[in-house]
Design an enzyme around this catalytic site. Structure first.
Site, PDB file in Angstrom:
ATOM      1  N   HIS A  37       0.844  -1.210   0.000  1.00  0.00           N
ATOM      2  CA  HIS A  37       0.000   0.000   0.000  1.00  0.00           C
ATOM      3  C   HIS A  37       0.877   1.257   0.000  1.00  0.00           C
ATOM      4  CE1 HIS A  37      -2.742  -2.951   2.165  1.00  0.00           C
ATOM      5  NE2 HIS A  37      -3.528  -2.521   1.206  1.00  0.00           N
ATOM      6  N   GLY A 152      -3.206  -2.443  -6.722  1.00  0.00           N
ATOM      7  CA  GLY A 152      -2.094  -3.397  -6.804  1.00  0.00           C
ATOM      8  C   GLY A 152      -2.383  -4.507  -7.796  1.00  0.00           C
ATOM      9  N   SER A 190       0.295  -9.034   1.679  1.00  0.00           N
ATOM     10  CA  SER A 190      -1.168  -9.023   1.766  1.00  0.00           C
ATOM     11  C   SER A 190      -1.554  -8.751   3.208  1.00  0.00           C
ATOM     12  CB  SER A 190      -1.703 -10.401   1.351  1.00  0.00           C
ATOM     13  OG  SER A 190      -3.038 -10.555   1.797  1.00  0.00           O
TER      14      SER A 190
END
Ligand code: PAF
Length: 290
Positions: A37, A152, A190
Site C-alpha cells: 500500500h 495493486g 497481503s
C-alpha cells in the site's frame, strides 16, 4: 495528513482541490496497510500534486462465511504508514454514512452472453464479491474526484474489472495498476498474511514458488498443459486447498489451452483458514510457443 470521516465533506474538499488546479491521486484500501500500500501512495504522490487514501472495510464484498468481522483494523498503525508515505488526505467513513439507510444500488460488471471478467477465478469461490468491489470502488472514485487511482497487481482480477468498469461507464479517471510488492522470500504482501501462523507462513511459499516455476518453464518453451498440471500438483502438496491455478488471457481472463505471447498465471489457495491469491505475467516468444 488531514483525516475525514464524512463522505460529503471528503468529496467537497477534493472538489475544492481540483478547483485549485491540483492533480489528485487516490488509493482506496481496506486498511491493515503494508509496504504494498505504501508503494501505491508514494506513486500517487509522485504522479500528482496530492495523494488521498481511503480506509474502509467494505461489508458488501465479504460473503457470509468470510472474514469481515475479523479483518484486521489497525487505524493508528495505518496512519503512521500513510504519513511516512506522504499521503495528504485520509478518508475513513463509517459504514452507516457510506451506505446510508435506503442504499440499494449495485454495480455489476459482466453481462449474460458476454464473456465475463467476473465468472471464473476468484468469482467462483466468492459469489457476490466482485459486485461488492465494483459498487464500493465506483462510489469511492466518485467521492474522490481524483485524476488517477492506484491499485495493486496482486488483485489481478479486481484490477481488470475496475479498468473495465471505468471504461464502460466513462468514468473520468485514469487507473494505474502497480507491481506486486513481495517479502524477501517471495510471498506477495497481503493484509491477510498476518493471519498465518509460522507453520502456515512457511508453507505459503508454495504459492509464489509454483507460479514462478510455471513462469520459468513456459518461458523456456515447455508445453502448457503438462506444465500447468505439474505446478498444480506442487501447489496442492503445500496448500490445504487449491481454489484454482489457471493460465489466462490477461485482458479477458479466459483460461488458455495454448500458449500466447502474453499470459497470466493466477492462483488462489488456502493455508489453514487463510485464503491467499497471487499471479505472475508470462511472456514467451513465438518460437517457444507449444
Ligand atoms: O483491494 C482492496 O483493498 C479492496 O478490494 C478495495 C479496492 C479497497 C475495495 O474495497
Amino acid at each position: 495528513m488531514k483525516v475525514l470521516r464524512s463522505p460529503k465533506i471528503f468529496q467537497a474538499l477534493m472538489d475544492r482541490e481540483r478547483g485549485r488546479a491540483r492533480t489528485l491521486g487516490f488509493v482506496p484500501t481496506m486498511g491493515a496497510l503494508h509496504e504494498g500500500h505504501a508503494s501505491l501512495v508514494r506513486r500517487a504522490k509522485k504522479e500528482n500534486d496530492l495523494a488521498a487514501v481511503s480506509i474502509f472495510v467494505n461489508p458488501l464484498q465479504f460473503g457470509p462465511k468470510e472474514d469481515f468481522s475479523r479483518y484486521p483494523r489497525t487505524l493508528a498503525a495505518d496512519m503512521a504508514v500513510l504519513r511516512k508515505a506522504g499521503a495528504d488526505y485520509l478518508f475513513v467513513p463509517k459504514a452507516e454514512d457510506f451506505y446510508p439507510q435506503g442504499f440499494q444500488t449495485s454495480v455489476r460488471v459482466g453481462r449474460e452472453g458476454v464473456s465475463g471478467l467476473t465468472r471464473g477465478l476468484c468469482a467462483s469461490a466468492r459469489p457476490g464479491h466482485f459486485e461488492g468491489v465494483a459498487t464500493v470502488v465506483t462510489k469511492l472514485l466518485n467521492l474522490s474526484k481524483a485524476h488517477r487511482a492506484y491499485f495493486g497487481a496482486k488483485d489481478f482480477q479486481q484490477a481488470a474489472l475496475i479498468e473495465r468498469l471505468v471504461e464502460d461507464l466513462s468514468l473520468d479517471i485514469q487507473i494505474r495498476v502497480c507491481p506486486t510488492v513481495r517479502e524477501a522470500d517471495g510471498l506477495a504482501m497481503s493484509s491477510r498474511n498476518r493471519y498465518l501462523n509460522s507453520e502456515e507462513r512457511s508453507r505459503a511459499l508454495a504459492l509464489p514458488r509454483a507460479l514462478s516455476a510455471l513462469k520459468r518453464a513456459l518461458e523456456e518453451g515447455r508445453p502448457l498443459g503438462k506444465t500447468l498440471r505439474s505446478a498444480r500438483r506442487s501447489l496442492e502438496a503445500g496448500a490445504d486447498r487449491v481454489d484454482y491455478l489457471e493460465i489466462v488471457d490477461p485482458g479477458t481472463l479466459e483460461p488458455l489451452k495454448r500458449p500466447r505471447a502474453l499470459m497470466t498465471a493466477a492462483a488462489a489457495c488456502r493455508f489453514g483458514k487463510t485464503r491467499l491469491i497471487d499471479n505472475v505475467s508470462i511472456r514467451i516468444s513465438q518460437t517457444r510457443r507449444k
